[in-house]
Each structure stands twice: as C-alpha cells, then as structure tokens.
Scaffold this motif. Structure first.
Motif, PDB file in Angstrom:
ATOM      1  N   ILE A 170       0.846  -1.191   0.000  1.00  0.00           N
ATOM      2  CA  ILE A 170       0.000   0.000   0.000  1.00  0.00           C
ATOM      3  C   ILE A 170       0.884   1.245   0.000  1.00  0.00           C
ATOM      4  CG2 ILE A 170      -1.585   1.385   1.381  1.00  0.00           C
ATOM      5  CD1 ILE A 170      -3.064  -1.089   2.128  1.00  0.00           C
ATOM      6  N   GLU A 171       0.651   2.106  -0.977  1.00  0.00           N
ATOM      7  CA  GLU A 171       1.383   3.363  -1.087  1.00  0.00           C
ATOM      8  C   GLU A 171       0.633   4.496  -0.390  1.00  0.00           C
ATOM      9  OE1 GLU A 171       4.474   5.952  -2.826  1.00  0.00           O
ATOM     10  OE2 GLU A 171       4.308   3.816  -2.373  1.00  0.00           O
ATOM     11  N   GLN A 172      -0.693   4.460  -0.470  1.00  0.00           N
ATOM     12  CA  GLN A 172      -1.509   5.524   0.121  1.00  0.00           C
ATOM     13  C   GLN A 172      -2.884   4.963   0.474  1.00  0.00           C
ATOM     14  OE1 GLN A 172      -1.757   9.055  -2.290  1.00  0.00           O
ATOM     15  NE2 GLN A 172      -3.509   9.859  -1.196  1.00  0.00           N
ATOM     16  N   GLY A 173      -3.360   5.285   1.660  1.00  0.00           N
ATOM     17  CA  GLY A 173      -4.681   4.827   2.074  1.00  0.00           C
ATOM     18  C   GLY A 173      -4.605   3.936   3.304  1.00  0.00           C
ATOM     19  N   GLU A 174      -5.763   3.498   3.761  1.00  0.00           N
ATOM     20  CA  GLU A 174      -5.859   2.704   4.975  1.00  0.00           C
ATOM     21  C   GLU A 174      -5.853   1.215   4.661  1.00  0.00           C
ATOM     22  OE1 GLU A 174      -8.358   4.942   8.201  1.00  0.00           O
ATOM     23  OE2 GLU A 174      -9.471   5.029   6.306  1.00  0.00           O
ATOM     24  N   GLY A 175      -5.707   0.404   5.715  1.00  0.00           N
ATOM     25  CA  GLY A 175      -5.752  -1.039   5.549  1.00  0.00           C
ATOM     26  C   GLY A 175      -4.384  -1.649   5.315  1.00  0.00           C
ATOM     27  N   ASN A 176      -4.372  -2.953   5.091  1.00  0.00           N
ATOM     28  CA  ASN A 176      -3.138  -3.703   4.841  1.00  0.00           C
ATOM     29  C   ASN A 176      -3.301  -4.574   3.604  1.00  0.00           C
ATOM     30  OD1 ASN A 176      -1.441  -3.139   7.378  1.00  0.00           O
ATOM     31  ND2 ASN A 176      -3.385  -3.816   8.257  1.00  0.00           N
ATOM     32  N   TRP A 177      -2.233  -4.670   2.824  1.00  0.00           N
ATOM     33  CA  TRP A 177      -2.223  -5.487   1.609  1.00  0.00           C
ATOM     34  C   TRP A 177      -1.148  -6.561   1.741  1.00  0.00           C
ATOM     35  CZ3 TRP A 177      -4.654  -6.786  -2.760  1.00  0.00           C
ATOM     36  CH2 TRP A 177      -3.924  -7.382  -3.788  1.00  0.00           C
ATOM     37  N   THR A 178      -1.541  -7.830   1.484  1.00  0.00           N
ATOM     38  CA  THR A 178      -0.603  -8.944   1.523  1.00  0.00           C
ATOM     39  C   THR A 178      -0.609  -9.642   0.173  1.00  0.00           C
ATOM     40  OG1 THR A 178      -1.013  -9.301   3.890  1.00  0.00           O
ATOM     41  CG2 THR A 178       0.040 -11.085   2.674  1.00  0.00           C
ATOM     42  N   GLN A 179       0.504  -9.585  -0.519  1.00  0.00           N
ATOM     43  CA  GLN A 179       0.610 -10.262  -1.812  1.00  0.00           C
ATOM     44  C   GLN A 179       0.773 -11.764  -1.582  1.00  0.00           C
ATOM     45  OE1 GLN A 179       3.141  -8.510  -4.968  1.00  0.00           O
ATOM     46  NE2 GLN A 179       4.186 -10.498  -5.048  1.00  0.00           N
ATOM     47  N   THR A 180      -0.029 -12.568  -2.292  1.00  0.00           N
ATOM     48  CA  THR A 180       0.035 -14.018  -2.140  1.00  0.00           C
ATOM     49  C   THR A 180       0.793 -14.698  -3.279  1.00  0.00           C
ATOM     50  OG1 THR A 180      -2.120 -14.247  -3.223  1.00  0.00           O
ATOM     51  CG2 THR A 180      -2.100 -14.125  -0.818  1.00  0.00           C
ATOM     52  N   GLY A 181       0.967 -14.015  -4.385  1.00  0.00           N
ATOM     53  CA  GLY A 181       1.687 -14.606  -5.512  1.00  0.00           C
ATOM     54  C   GLY A 181       1.470 -13.806  -6.783  1.00  0.00           C
ATOM     55  N   TYR A 182       2.147 -14.206  -7.841  1.00  0.00           N
ATOM     56  CA  TYR A 182       1.963 -13.547  -9.133  1.00  0.00           C
ATOM     57  C   TYR A 182       2.300 -14.526 -10.256  1.00  0.00           C
ATOM     58  CZ  TYR A 182       7.070 -12.944  -9.012  1.00  0.00           C
ATOM     59  OH  TYR A 182       8.422 -13.170  -8.927  1.00  0.00           O
ATOM     60  N   GLU A 183       1.733 -14.249 -11.419  1.00  0.00           N
ATOM     61  CA  GLU A 183       1.958 -15.099 -12.589  1.00  0.00           C
ATOM     62  C   GLU A 183       2.279 -14.217 -13.792  1.00  0.00           C
ATOM     63  OE1 GLU A 183      -0.919 -17.763 -15.249  1.00  0.00           O
ATOM     64  OE2 GLU A 183      -0.509 -18.645 -13.278  1.00  0.00           O
ATOM     65  N   PRO A 184       3.542 -14.214 -14.274  1.00  0.00           N
ATOM     66  CA  PRO A 184       3.918 -13.378 -15.412  1.00  0.00           C
ATOM     67  C   PRO A 184       3.699 -14.109 -16.736  1.00  0.00           C
ATOM     68  CG  PRO A 184       5.873 -14.364 -14.453  1.00  0.00           C
ATOM     69  CD  PRO A 184       4.714 -14.859 -13.643  1.00  0.00           C
ATOM     70  N   SER A 185       3.384 -13.342 -17.754  1.00  0.00           N
ATOM     71  CA  SER A 185       3.217 -13.893 -19.101  1.00  0.00           C
ATOM     72  C   SER A 185       3.830 -12.915 -20.095  1.00  0.00           C
ATOM     73  CB  SER A 185       1.728 -14.104 -19.402  1.00  0.00           C
ATOM     74  OG  SER A 185       1.549 -14.550 -20.735  1.00  0.00           O
ATOM     75  N   ILE A 186       4.893 -13.340 -20.783  1.00  0.00           N
ATOM     76  CA  ILE A 186       5.546 -12.472 -21.761  1.00  0.00           C
ATOM     77  C   ILE A 186       4.744 -12.492 -23.055  1.00  0.00           C
ATOM     78  CG2 ILE A 186       7.089 -14.214 -22.787  1.00  0.00           C
ATOM     79  CD1 ILE A 186       9.322 -11.982 -22.517  1.00  0.00           C
ATOM     80  N   LYS A 187       4.666 -11.362 -23.750  1.00  0.00           N
ATOM     81  CA  LYS A 187       3.829 -11.269 -24.950  1.00  0.00           C
ATOM     82  C   LYS A 187       4.433 -10.296 -25.941  1.00  0.00           C
ATOM     83  CE  LYS A 187       0.031  -8.853 -24.366  1.00  0.00           C
ATOM     84  NZ  LYS A 187      -1.272  -8.340 -23.866  1.00  0.00           N
ATOM     85  N   ASP A 188       3.809 -10.221 -27.110  1.00  0.00           N
ATOM     86  CA  ASP A 188       4.227  -9.301 -28.174  1.00  0.00           C
ATOM     87  C   ASP A 188       5.707  -9.472 -28.506  1.00  0.00           C
ATOM     88  OD1 ASP A 188       1.638  -8.366 -28.233  1.00  0.00           O
ATOM     89  OD2 ASP A 188       2.051  -6.652 -26.942  1.00  0.00           O
ATOM     90  N   GLN A 189       6.129 -10.734 -28.680  1.00  0.00           N
ATOM     91  CA  GLN A 189       7.498 -11.078 -29.075  1.00  0.00           C
ATOM     92  C   GLN A 189       8.544 -10.612 -28.055  1.00  0.00           C
ATOM     93  OE1 GLN A 189       7.126  -9.291 -33.147  1.00  0.00           O
ATOM     94  NE2 GLN A 189       7.773 -11.338 -33.828  1.00  0.00           N
ATOM     95  N   GLY A 190       8.122 -10.420 -26.818  1.00  0.00           N
ATOM     96  CA  GLY A 190       9.060 -10.041 -25.769  1.00  0.00           C
ATOM     97  C   GLY A 190       9.072  -8.569 -25.432  1.00  0.00           C
ATOM     98  N   SER A 191       8.186  -7.788 -26.032  1.00  0.00           N
ATOM     99  CA  SER A 191       8.168  -6.350 -25.753  1.00  0.00           C
ATOM    100  C   SER A 191       7.246  -5.988 -24.595  1.00  0.00           C
ATOM    101  CB  SER A 191       7.743  -5.561 -26.999  1.00  0.00           C
ATOM    102  OG  SER A 191       6.413  -5.891 -27.368  1.00  0.00           O
ATOM    103  N   ALA A 192       6.502  -6.960 -24.070  1.00  0.00           N
ATOM    104  CA  ALA A 192       5.567  -6.665 -22.983  1.00  0.00           C
ATOM    105  C   ALA A 192       5.465  -7.853 -22.026  1.00  0.00           C
ATOM    106  CB  ALA A 192       4.188  -6.326 -23.536  1.00  0.00           C
ATOM    107  N   TYR A 193       5.172  -7.531 -20.770  1.00  0.00           N
ATOM    108  CA  TYR A 193       4.896  -8.527 -19.735  1.00  0.00           C
ATOM    109  C   TYR A 193       3.515  -8.238 -19.164  1.00  0.00           C
ATOM    110  CZ  TYR A 193       8.831 -11.605 -18.490  1.00  0.00           C
ATOM    111  OH  TYR A 193       9.771 -12.610 -18.458  1.00  0.00           O
TER     112      TYR A 193
END
Length: 225
Positions: A170-193
């Motif tokens: 959390i950058e701004q605001g109330e409460g708490n944020w807990t990241q549980t995981g992430y899934e990346p996918s490369i696309k556009d021949q490697g120009s974007a994630y």
C-alpha cells in the motif's frame, strides 16, 4: 499508449497464484518521478467505535462472524474475519455499521495508472487504485527485469529477457495489503509482460481476496513503462 483503464474486480473465492518473490537488486531507476496521485475522499461520517469489555468483544466477534458468513452466502464473496487478537480498538462497531461497511466492500474495482516516465528495468513502479465503495487505496507494484538486444527484430531492438521479481504494498490509504503470488506472461514477441497478482486486502478486521492485472512495456532502447 492507453490512458487509465478500469477493470471490475468482484471479490470471489479466487484461486490464488503462487510465486516466489526474490530479493530485488538495489539500483536507482533512470527516472524516479511519477505523477503524484491524489485520492479525493468523500465526506462520510465515520461510525463511532464501541468501548467493550473482553466478554462483550467475544460476543460481538461471534456476531461479526455470522454477518460475514451471511454476506458470503448471499453475494458469493469470500470475505474472511481476521483473528480477534488482531482487532484494534477502532474495529469494534455496532452490528449495523459493521454490516454496512462490509456491503460497501462488495462493490470493488481497480484502475491501473499508466506510467508517464521511462524507468530502468531494475525496478519499475506501477500504481493501482483499489476502489471499494467510497473507500480508495493506492497499491504500488514494483517489477524487476532484464532486457537484451534482439537482432531478429527489424533494425534491432531491446526486448525483455527475464523477470526477476515483483512485489506490492500500500502506497496511500488505509488497511493492509498482503501479496500471495503472481503469474507473469511475456507477450508481443518479448516487448511486454502481462502479470496477474493475487493478494488480500485487510481493513476493519476483515480480509478480502483480490486479483489485479498490470502490464509492463519495453521500448526499443530498453526503457520500461
């Protein structure tokens, strides 16, 4: 480049992504200036917290649990009551105020703010506005990548070669944020994630699961937005 785009994020019993966050390399980006985001808060009269004895707190906690279960069944949500030991003094509300607060969180959406600056691949920020009823919170996402020159592209250009890590808080605001995981996918021949992030947002003693999608773009010189 797209402007702001809005994605409705209904709180459901989501299958959360798993991912390992690696230590980020310490290095300054090419630019660290991002347009300052200002949250305009509505004028809302906050409910007055209750002053309760320990026995009364245990009684109210059981009533809160019943309310959470009823709303989950009615709206198909996955709200979860936090342990009573984590409750702060201002979490104890009248039953109607508690229920109204939860109903406001059912209407959830988010906006990903496009970067206007170009960053080094080592650490690239993204800012996500999480909207829950009248409440708004900004979550900062930091991605770390490597790029390499591809001669297979006409004229040659830099493309993503690997993603090292991704973290969010959390950058701004109330409460708490807990990241549980992430899934990346490369696309556009490697120009974007494209990256799907799973996490829990906790506020007023109740946690809710959320799925957020962000996208990073690599320009021909290896700068990331």
């Amino acid at each position: 480049m797209l402007k702001k785009y809005l994605v409705t994020s209904i709180v459901v019993g989501a299958i959360f992504l798993t991912g390992c966050d690696k230590d980020e390399k310490a290095s300054l980006p090419l630019s660290t200036s991002v347009d300052e985001q200002i949250i305009e808060k509505e004028s809302v009269i906050a409910p007055v917290p209750l002053v309760l004895t320990l026995a009364q707190k245990e009684h109210y906690y059981k009533e809160y649990l019943a309310i959470v279960n009823q709303l989950n069944e009615k709206y198909g949500t996955s709200l979860k009551l936090d342990p009573i030991t984590t409750f702060s003094a201002d979490y104890w509300l009248e039953l109607k105020d508690f229920e109204d607060m939860l109903k406001g969180r059912i209407d959830t959406s988010y906006v990903v703010i496009d970067n206007k600056e170009v960053f080094s691949p080592v650490k690239v920020p993204k800012f996500v506005e999480l909207h829950m009823g009248s409440q708004q919170t900004i979550i900062r996402v930091d991605g770390s990548f490597d790029t390499q020159l591809s001669k297979d592209m006409p004229g040659g250009r830099q493309l993503f070669s690997v993603m090292h890590s991704l973290s969010s808080k959390i950058e701004q605001g109330e409460g708490n944020w807990t990241q549980t995981g992430y899934e990346p996918s490369i696309k556009d021949q490697g120009s974007a994630y494209n990256i799907t992030i799973g996490g829990y947002y906790s506020y007023n003693g109740v946690s809710s699961p959320h799925i957020i999608e962000v996208e990073y773009y690599c320009n021909i010189y290896g700068g990331i937005t």
